[in-house]
Design an enzyme around this catalytic site. Structure first.
Site, PDB file in Angstrom:
ATOM      1  N   ARG A  60       0.560  -1.179  -0.207  1.00 27.96           N
ATOM      2  CA  ARG A  60      -0.265  -0.332   0.025  1.00 27.96           C
ATOM      3  C   ARG A  60       0.772   1.157   0.016  1.00 27.96           C
ATOM      4  O   ARG A  60       0.704   2.314  -0.616  1.00 27.96           O
ATOM      5  CB  ARG A  60      -1.177   0.103   1.175  1.00 27.96           C
ATOM      6  N   THR A  61       1.623   1.221   0.555  1.00 29.42           N
ATOM      7  CA  THR A  61       2.535   2.982   0.493  1.00 29.42           C
ATOM      8  C   THR A  61       3.222   3.311  -0.148  1.00 29.42           C
ATOM      9  O   THR A  61       3.474   3.988  -1.404  1.00 29.42           O
ATOM     10  CB  THR A  61       4.202   2.542   2.288  1.00 29.42           C
ATOM     11  N   LYS A  88      24.809  -5.574  -8.209  1.00 30.76           N
ATOM     12  CA  LYS A  88      27.065  -5.743  -8.597  1.00 30.76           C
ATOM     13  C   LYS A  88      27.607  -5.082  -7.331  1.00 30.76           C
ATOM     14  O   LYS A  88      29.227  -4.159  -8.183  1.00 30.76           O
ATOM     15  CB  LYS A  88      26.327  -4.832 -10.354  1.00 30.76           C
ATOM     16  N   ARG A 110      12.290   3.473   1.499  1.00 28.06           N
ATOM     17  CA  ARG A 110      11.378   2.506   2.638  1.00 28.06           C
ATOM     18  C   ARG A 110      12.943   2.084   2.658  1.00 28.06           C
ATOM     19  O   ARG A 110      13.577   0.654   1.473  1.00 28.06           O
ATOM     20  CB  ARG A 110      10.428   1.693   2.250  1.00 28.06           C
ATOM     21  N   HIS A 139       6.966   6.156  10.443  1.00 29.97           N
ATOM     22  CA  HIS A 139       6.361   6.079   8.954  1.00 29.97           C
ATOM     23  C   HIS A 139       5.892   7.093   9.089  1.00 29.97           C
ATOM     24  O   HIS A 139       4.232   6.868   9.393  1.00 29.97           O
ATOM     25  CB  HIS A 139       5.481   4.911   9.828  1.00 29.97           C
TER      26      HIS A 139
END
Lengths: 331, 189
Positions: A60-61, A88, A110, A139
């Protein structure tokens, strides 16, 4: 006329303060109206570039940040840690610098590591950094969505426009936060947001899932959930964060549910005006019984809808001022 | 709204010093009555007409025109309100948050929309409003009604219904209220 100076980055609810939360919520209501239109899109941030950097799973975020950006006519760059040059051996710092060099005006990040957005905000030169959830730290946009949802319900009951309530309706509001508080970034942002607005916050959790320094938080702690739940206006449930090892802090899921879950029996103790919130993702049958999640008092789906409006507000607050000389003006 | 924003917000904010009365309260009512008759005449009645007042100055004007139309046509036209903050072309330079609500509850597809504002100046607010209205459906036509046209257009926009054409210089300020129309200056800019 009031003038509000938006923060450079949104790393914590503290960056906004009571004034900023009020502005963000007011703006979010205006954007909620946009979402109800035939064509739910405005050209407010045309030409701005928003990059989403998600180093941790999210439904959802991420989707709501991207849809918020698109509804404001931003261009969206989606970064997927799994298929990027990180594999890499590129460092986080180099990755962020590459994305900024591509013209990103805002970076939503995030990360499972608390503090990552703060670190990233020191590396960027012009991009704005928005915390989309960092470890068990904060958050902020989720807490804003929760406040917006609670205010809408209060406004509907009083038959008034939500924005006319300002943030005064939170003064003295009793909020009970239940569950895995130690590992929850949502809980930290909720505590900051609600207490900043004058609400009285109480935590309830197994002793092992209370944060170690809880005495220094501006909250009360309840031992008996059955008693606490009868005396609250809002109950916020949290998911047991098993990916952060919460499983080892409780004897078993069943015992956790018995002691701290919102079971059907416990839900029957609630006043009928009590608002049930859950930031999602919900695990039905653990922290909340399935029938309870679908009760009329539960506003879980509205929190998701409001998540888009709130993120539009945050993007607008940060990006609409990026070239401005002064703060944002109202009136 | 354009007029208000320009005059009351920092860094351009200040205090309005009235110099002369242009229209009295009674003159204003006569002008609104004539404009309402023109709206009905132009559109052969008001069956398809929707009035949309621009926040904030246009909203009371739209409501007063709706009241006149109700009287002369015997039916009440729908009235909406529109705040164009998200459509402005100076976002980022001088951001202005929406100060009032947008409330257009009907689909505008097929409607004749009469945009109502108090003062027409550069035309930029109207340009923003035209873009915004497009998001509510495809109107059959959009017309523009203003109490005062003070000139100084920066865009090719002209009004359909005008209360008063008022030559001004750029530094002056026009204020429309229930008490009529005043012209003056803003001190402390």
């Amino acid at each position: 006329m009031t003038e509000f100076r938006a923060p450079r980055h949104l790393l914590s609810i503290d960056d906004l303060g009571a004034n900023g939360i009020r502005e963000a919520m007011s703006l979010a209501e205006a954007f909620a109206e946009v979402e109800r239109r035939v064509i739910p899109k405005v050209p407010a941030l045309r030409g701005k570039v928003v990059a989403t950097l998600f180093f941790e799973d999210s439904t959802r975020t991420r989707l709501s940040f991207e849809s918020a950006a698109k509804r404001l006519s931003c261009d969206v760059l989606t970064f997927n840690a799994g298929t990027s040059s990180l594999k890499k051996g590129e460092s986080l710092r180099d990755t962020v610098e590459v994305i900024e060099a591509m013209g990103a005006d805002a970076v939503v990040i995030r990360h499972s590591c608390s503090g990552t957005p703060v670190q990233v905000s020191r590396w960027v030169s012009r991009a704005r950094v928005i915390n989309g959830g960092d470890g068990s730290h904060e958050h902020p946009t989720q807490a804003l969505a929760d406040c917006l949802t609670v205010r809408q319900v209060i406004a509907e009951r009083q038959g008034v426009e939500p924005d006319s309530l300002g943030v005064e309706c939170f003064n003295g509001l009793r909020v009970l936060i239940v569950g895995d508080i130690a590992h929850s970034r949502v809980a930290r942002s909720q505590v900051l947001a609600y207490t900043t607005l004058g609400a009285r916050v109480t935590l309830c959790a197994p002793g092992t899932l209370l944060p170690g320094n809880v005495e220094s938080w501006p909250v009360g702690v309840a031992g008996d959930l059955d008693a606490a739940i009868k005396e609250t206006d809002v109950v916020s449930l949290l998911r047991l964060q098993r990916e952060r090892g919460s499983g080892t802090y409780v004897p078993s899921l069943r015992e956790y549910t018995q002691g701290w879950g919102l079971t059907a029996r416990r839900a029957s103790l609630l006043k009928k005006e009590t608002i049930i919130t859950h930031p999602g993702p919900m695990v039905r049958g653990v922290e909340i019984a399935s029938d309870v999640a679908d009760m009329e008092q539960s506003v879980v789906k509205r929190q998701v809808t409001n998540g888009v409006a709130v993120r539009m507000a945050v993007l607008f607050l940060l990006l609409a001022t990026s070239d401005a000389r002064g703060g944002i003006q109202r009136g | 709204m354009a007029e208000r924003e320009r005059s009351h917000t920092r860094p351009l904010g200040g205090v309005f010093i009235p110099r002369a009365q242009v229209l009295s309260a009674a003159d204003l009512q006569r002008a609104l009555t004539r404009m309402s008759h023109e709206v009905a005449e132009r559109n052969g009645g008001i069956e398809e007409v929707v009035l949309v007042g621009l926040q904030t100055g246009g909203v009371p004007i739209a409501k007063r025109m709706a009241a006149v139309l109700t009287e002369i046509e015997g039916a009440e036209p729908p009235v909406g309100t529109l705040d164009v903050a998200f459509y402005r072309d100076d976002i980022g330079l001088r951001p202005v948050l929406p100060e009032a609500t947008t409330d257009i509850s009907m689909d505008l597809t097929g409607a004749i929309v009469v945009l109502v504002d108090d003062v027409l100046f550069t035309g930029r607010t109207v340009r923003a409003a035209l873009n915004a209205l497009g998001d509510y459906g495809r109107a059959k036509a959009i017309q523009l009604a203003v109490v005062v046209d003070r000139g100084h257009r920066e865009l090719p926009i002209r009004p359909d219904f005008v209360g008063k054409n008022l030559p001004t210089n750029r530094e002056e300020m026009v204020d429309v209220s229930d008490d009529g129309v005043m012209i003056g200056t803003v001190e402390g800019r």
